[in-house]
Each structure stands twice: as structure tokens, then as C-alpha cells.
Design a protein around this motif. Structure first.
Motif, short mmCIF file in Angstrom:
data_model
loop_
_atom_site.label_atom_id
_atom_site.label_comp_id
_atom_site.label_asym_id
_atom_site.label_seq_id
_atom_site.Cartn_x
_atom_site.Cartn_y
_atom_site.Cartn_z
N SER A 91 0.85 -1.18 0.00
CA SER A 91 0.00 0.00 0.00
C SER A 91 0.89 1.24 0.00
O SER A 91 1.85 1.29 -0.75
CB SER A 91 -0.96 -0.05 1.18
OG SER A 91 -1.93 0.95 1.05
N GLN A 92 0.61 2.22 0.81
CA GLN A 92 1.42 3.44 0.84
C GLN A 92 2.54 3.37 1.88
O GLN A 92 3.18 4.36 2.18
CB GLN A 92 0.53 4.66 1.14
CG GLN A 92 -0.50 4.97 0.07
CD GLN A 92 0.07 5.33 -1.27
OE1 GLN A 92 -0.40 4.88 -2.29
NE2 GLN A 92 1.10 6.14 -1.31
N LYS A 93 2.79 2.18 2.43
CA LYS A 93 3.80 2.06 3.49
C LYS A 93 5.22 2.17 2.96
O LYS A 93 6.11 2.60 3.67
CB LYS A 93 3.63 0.73 4.22
CG LYS A 93 2.32 0.63 4.97
CD LYS A 93 2.14 -0.71 5.62
CE LYS A 93 0.74 -0.79 6.19
NZ LYS A 93 0.11 -2.05 5.95
N LEU A 94 5.45 1.79 1.73
CA LEU A 94 6.80 1.83 1.15
C LEU A 94 7.14 3.25 0.68
O LEU A 94 8.24 3.72 0.86
CB LEU A 94 6.91 0.84 0.00
CG LEU A 94 8.30 0.68 -0.60
CD1 LEU A 94 9.25 0.07 0.42
CD2 LEU A 94 8.24 -0.20 -1.84
N SER A 95 6.17 3.90 0.06
CA SER A 95 6.38 5.26 -0.45
C SER A 95 5.07 6.02 -0.32
O SER A 95 4.00 5.46 -0.56
CB SER A 95 6.81 5.21 -1.90
OG SER A 95 6.77 6.51 -2.47
N GLU A 96 5.16 7.27 0.02
CA GLU A 96 3.96 8.09 0.14
C GLU A 96 3.57 8.73 -1.19
O GLU A 96 2.59 9.45 -1.26
CB GLU A 96 4.17 9.17 1.20
CG GLU A 96 4.28 8.57 2.61
CD GLU A 96 4.46 9.63 3.68
OE1 GLU A 96 4.28 10.84 3.40
OE2 GLU A 96 4.77 9.24 4.81
N THR A 97 4.32 8.44 -2.24
CA THR A 97 4.01 9.01 -3.55
C THR A 97 2.75 8.36 -4.09
O THR A 97 2.67 7.15 -4.25
CB THR A 97 5.18 8.77 -4.53
OG1 THR A 97 6.37 9.30 -3.96
CG2 THR A 97 4.92 9.44 -5.87
N HIS A 98 1.75 9.19 -4.37
CA HIS A 98 0.49 8.68 -4.90
C HIS A 98 0.61 8.43 -6.40
O HIS A 98 1.48 8.97 -7.07
CB HIS A 98 -0.65 9.66 -4.61
CG HIS A 98 -0.97 9.74 -3.15
ND1 HIS A 98 -1.73 8.80 -2.51
CD2 HIS A 98 -0.57 10.64 -2.20
CE1 HIS A 98 -1.82 9.11 -1.23
NE2 HIS A 98 -1.13 10.22 -1.01
N ARG A 99 -0.27 7.61 -6.88
CA ARG A 99 -0.23 7.16 -8.27
C ARG A 99 -0.11 8.30 -9.27
O ARG A 99 0.75 8.28 -10.17
CB ARG A 99 -1.48 6.33 -8.55
CG ARG A 99 -1.68 5.97 -10.00
CD ARG A 99 -2.93 5.14 -10.17
NE ARG A 99 -3.46 5.31 -11.51
CZ ARG A 99 -4.49 4.64 -11.99
NH1 ARG A 99 -5.11 3.77 -11.22
NH2 ARG A 99 -4.91 4.83 -13.20
N GLU A 100 -0.97 9.31 -9.16
CA GLU A 100 -0.98 10.41 -10.13
C GLU A 100 0.38 11.12 -10.16
O GLU A 100 0.92 11.41 -11.23
CB GLU A 100 -2.09 11.42 -9.80
CG GLU A 100 -3.50 10.86 -9.89
CD GLU A 100 -3.90 10.01 -8.67
OE1 GLU A 100 -3.25 10.11 -7.60
OE2 GLU A 100 -4.84 9.21 -8.81
N GLU A 101 0.91 11.38 -8.97
CA GLU A 101 2.20 12.06 -8.86
C GLU A 101 3.32 11.17 -9.42
O GLU A 101 4.20 11.63 -10.14
CB GLU A 101 2.47 12.39 -7.39
CG GLU A 101 3.77 13.11 -7.13
CD GLU A 101 4.05 13.29 -5.64
OE1 GLU A 101 5.11 13.83 -5.33
OE2 GLU A 101 3.22 12.88 -4.80
N TYR A 102 3.25 9.88 -9.10
CA TYR A 102 4.25 8.93 -9.59
C TYR A 102 4.26 8.89 -11.13
O TYR A 102 5.31 8.95 -11.76
CB TYR A 102 3.99 7.53 -9.03
CG TYR A 102 4.93 6.50 -9.59
CD1 TYR A 102 6.23 6.39 -9.12
CD2 TYR A 102 4.54 5.66 -10.63
CE1 TYR A 102 7.12 5.47 -9.65
CE2 TYR A 102 5.41 4.74 -11.17
CZ TYR A 102 6.70 4.64 -10.68
OH TYR A 102 7.58 3.74 -11.22
N ILE A 103 3.08 8.79 -11.72
CA ILE A 103 2.99 8.71 -13.18
C ILE A 103 3.53 10.00 -13.82
O ILE A 103 4.35 9.95 -14.73
CB ILE A 103 1.54 8.42 -13.64
CG1 ILE A 103 1.16 6.98 -13.27
CG2 ILE A 103 1.36 8.67 -15.13
CD1 ILE A 103 -0.29 6.63 -13.50
#
Length: 197
Positions: free
Chosen positions: A166-178
Motif C-alpha cells: 500500500s502506501q507504506k513503502l512510499s507516500e508518492t500517490h499514483r498520479e504524482e508517480y505517473i
């Protein structure tokens, strides 16, 4: 397919998604489907038979086909975002976990070709897209197969890690990551284009 058989398939696929193939017993399946074990074996030859019938159903496969990647604008940044979003829309955490469960050695020979259709659709569509972009003069020539694999690996990696942690590894959300990933790809491709001039 009758209603009882479908209930058995749905219960089986849900259990494999949650527990894996080996840990899922026919007793578990019968309980989850609210039938007795005898009914299971009247409807299907084996647990493996249930699974193979399940993976043949669209509802238990990610509907990733070349057609979902056709909404291109012939502009690198929005198009790469579209490719990544189209994949992530369909490859949900549930599908990732199910595909892991379907890789059990007892099933792998039969399920691998179905599992591989997902990356093959992404890769072949992206390679064709890059070739067309080169013809349009919008990107320079490079190893498009490797470039497509890089984009896919980034997309798959985020999807897999998000499904696992889930978001435990990275706080980067999908939209921002893409958006950030695509900017890196575009800058890299842009530099390549300048080198070719």
C-alpha cells in the motif's frame, strides 16, 4: 455455466487471491461457496480444473488488450501517462495478488500464457506507438523494445509494490508517480532526439 458452478469459481479465485493456490483447500472452497465438497467434484474434476475455468473468464482476468492503448494524442507526455494509467486502472491490487497465486508450480504451465498476455499487450502497443512517433518525427530512433520495457517495468513495479505494501513503502500517490516518471522518460527521450540531430 450454472449459478452453483459460478459460485464455486468465484469462491476459488477469491481464496487464491487471498491465500494462494497451495493454501486453498477444496474444503475452504466449499465453505466459501456455501456448498458441500461433493458438489465441487460433481461440477469440476479438481481444484486445478476450477482455477483453469476461472482464468478463462474475463471477470478473473485483467482486461489488458492492445485496444485499451489506442486513445493516443501523438504527444509523448500525455500518451505515456495514458499507457501507465490504462494499465494501473486494470491491474488492481486484487489482480496482482491473484496473479501471484496463479503462479503456483502446479498451475504455472497452464496459467503463464494467460498471465503473460498482460505485459505483452502493453509492450507491443508501446513499441508500435514509439515507431509511429519516430515516423512522425516526434522522437529519435532508439531501441524501442528496451524503452517500452523500461516504461512497463516502472509501471508494473509501482503497481506490484503498491499492491504488496500500500502506501507504506512510499507516500508518492499514483498520479504524482505517473507524472514524475513520465517527465523523466520524456526528458531522456528528448535528449536522445537531440543527440541524433
Amino acid at each position: 455455466m450454472d449459478e452453483t458452478s459460478q459460485k464455486i469459481i468465484d469462491a476459488t479465485m477469491s481464496l487464491i487471491r487471498d491465500k494462494g493456490y497451495v493454501a486453498t483447500t477444496t474444503k475452504d472452497i466449499a465453505n466459501a461457496a456455501n456448498v458441500n465438497e461433493c458438489t465441487l467434484f460433481r461440477k469440476f474434476k479438481s481444484k486445478k480444473d476450477i482455477v483453469l475455468q476461472g482464468v478463462s473468464q474475463e471477470k478473473w482476468r485483467a482486461n489488458v488488450t492492445p485496444e485499451i492503448f489506442q486513445n493516443v494524442q501523438w504527444e509523448l507526455e500525455p500518451d505515456l501517462e495514458m499507457f501507465m494509467n490504462a494499465y494501473m486502472d486494470r491491474i488492481t491490487p486484487d489482480f496482482v495478488n491473484l496473479s501471484i497465486g496463479l503462479r503456483a508450480p502446479q498451475l504455472y504451465e497452464e496459467t503463464a500464457p494467460l498471465i503473460m498476455k498482460v505485459p505483452q499487450a502493453f509492450l507491443s502497443s508501446l513499441v508500435e506507438y514509439f515507431k509511429r512517433m519516430e515516423q512522425l518525427g516526434k522522437i529519435g530512433h532508439c531501441d524501442f523494445a528496451s524503452l517500452a520495457m523500461t516504461v512497463f517495468s516502472s509501471t508494473f513495479g509501482y503497481t506490484f509494490l503498491n499492491a504488496s505494501f500500500s502506501q507504506k513503502l512510499s507516500e508518492t500517490h499514483r498520479e504524482e508517480y505517473i507524472k514524475n516518471s513520465v517527465k523523466l522518460f520524456v526528458n531522456g527521450i528528448g535528449k536522445r532526439e537531440e543527440e541524433n540531430r
